[in-house]
Design a protein around this motif. Structure first.
Motif: not given
Lengths: 118, 330
Positions: B225, B227-229, B231, B263-264, B267, B270-271
């Motif tokens: 992930l 690209y998410w991180w 961000g 947002y964090t 993520v 999601l993680s």
């Protein structure tokens, strides 16, 4: 030394000895509870100008030295910190006043001599 | 109380380091309220009039200095804000530099184990930070005595209260030093992620340490992930930039902070939900001679990651609630 320079030096010297007497002036007004702004205004009316940003730290310092005691009071929707002389502060004030009066007597003698010699 | 006066009081608060800061501010607030009532009565003064009153009251550094005193301090209060900012920059840069050097050294040297690399990093970090701190402190202590006017900057000369940064809610004000440190660490995080991602993309390395690093990071949820991180760090950097620009109380800065926290949290969810926190098989394949050991290590890392991510998520949720509440209250 021109006039402007002399005035600048004079103002600085007057400020210096007024600064030295500020503590005694403040203590003399705190027989009863007063808050900082009130004290600054009343001293100003009597001819002893004291900025609030000088007075407030001074009041805190004197409280830390246990010369003053304080309390918070809510008035007109504002929290105000009121100060007055503590019991130890009253004793110290009397002694300080005596020291001041003694200094004033000495100064008077010196200044009289200064007048004779000038 | 007008917003300009709140900014002024926040600026004084940031510069006071003696005990009783809350009491001091309450007293100053009361004094300013009385002063404004005396000058303007029930009328709301204009910004220009308020600025004049605050200028008369004194620069925040000067007011704070009278409370802080200078009883033999190494660094006087008039230069302390600049000293703190420079110390934060220097120590941030030293930490970043030593961390990058340690990671590169670990990857490049096959003789060094992970544990030894961490110990070496700590062994260089503490003396490095101590030296940096000592150097900056000594420099400012000398300059404060030799050329204080050069450092005084903000309190010397004319100043405008309208240039003071926005005040944050009580207890949340972040000064420039904190924001700068935050910015450096956000950029460092971004850099380290990018560097590790680049390492993984190099293909299987020759040395054991390189293979281990590639498999550890490459098989982790962070790489999946990534690209998410990126961000997460980018939003962190944005928030700190906005705080540096206009202060922690500025609405766009606070919105950026809230957006970053939301947002964090996303993520992190999601993680946690990704299924594979760490690919043990990949680690074992990278170091076949220690396959059993790597599988065991992967189990331990997975548990640590899960616990860490859950704790981070709980922390983020609390942060979101706190930021949201304070934003609404304002």
């Amino acid at each position: 030394m021109n006039g402007a320079q002399r005035k600048k030096i004079l103002d600085s010297l007057v400020q210096e000895f007024r600064r030295g007497s500020l503590v005694l002036a403040v203590l003399s007004q705190l027989g009863e509870y007063q808050y900082g702004y009130q004290l600054s205004a009343s001293m100003g009316e009597k001819g002893m100008e004291a900025d609030q940003n000088t007075l407030y730290p001074l009041l805190r310092r004197l409280e830390k030295q246990e010369i003053l005691e304080s309390r918070w009071q809510l008035e007109e929707g504002r929290q105000r910190r009121y100060y007055r002389l503590s019991p130890e502060g009253r004793v110290l004030f009397r002694e300080l006043k005596e020291a001041w009066e003694e200094t004033a007597r000495v100064m008077e003698t010196l200044l009289k001599e200064g007048e004779i010699n000038a | 109380m007008p917003e300009l006066v709140e900014r002024y009081l926040a600026a004084v608060a940031r510069r006071i380091w003696v005990k009783g800061r809350k009491d001091i501010l309450q007293e100053l607030r009361g004094g300013l309220e009385d002063l404004l009532a005396e000058r303007f009565g029930n009328r709301s003064p204009g910004e220009g009039e308020l600025s004049d009153v605050l200028r008369e009251f004194g620069h925040p550094s000067e007011v704070a200095r009278r409370y802080n005193g200078d009883p033999g301090c190494l660094i006087s209060s008039r230069v302390y804000p600049l000293y703190r900012m420079v110390a934060a920059i220097v120590m941030g840069a030293v930490t970043l530099g030593l961390t990058v050097a340690a990671v590169v050294g670990f990857v490049a040297d096959p003789e060094v184990s992970g544990a030894m690399a961490v110990l070496r990093w700590l062994g260089t970090l503490f003396p490095g930070l101590l030296s940096a701190f000592g150097g900056v402190t000594l420099t400012f202590a000398i300059l404060d005595r030799v050329a204080p006017e050069e450092l005084e900057g903000e309190a010397a000369g004319p100043w405008d209260p309208r240039d003071l940064p926005a005040a944050g809610p009580a207890g949340e004000a972040v000064g420039p030093a904190g924001a700068l440190a935050g910015l450096i660490f956000s950029l460092a995080g971004l850099g380290i992620f990018a560097f590790l991602s680049h390492l993984v993309s190099l293909g299987p390395g020759a040395g054991e340490n390189l293979r281990f690093t590639q498999a550890l990071f490459g098989g982790s949820v962070f790489f999946q992930l990534r690209y998410w991180w990126y961000g997460v760090f980018a939003l962190g950097a944005l928030e700190n930039l906005l705080v540096l620009w206009r202060g922690s109380g500025w609405i766009p800065a606070r919105l950026a902070g809230l957006a970053g926290s939301v947002y964090t949290a996303l993520v992190l969810v999601l993680s946690l939900g990704s299924g594979v926190l760490l690919d043990g098989a990949g680690l074992a394949a990278a170091l076949p001679e220690k396959a059993a050991e790597m599988l065991e290590l992967a189990k331990v890392f997975r548990t640590m990651l899960r616990v860490g991510l859950i704790l981070a998520l709980l922390g983020m949720l609390y942060d979101i609630l706190k930021r949201g509440y304070r934003l609404i209250r304002r």
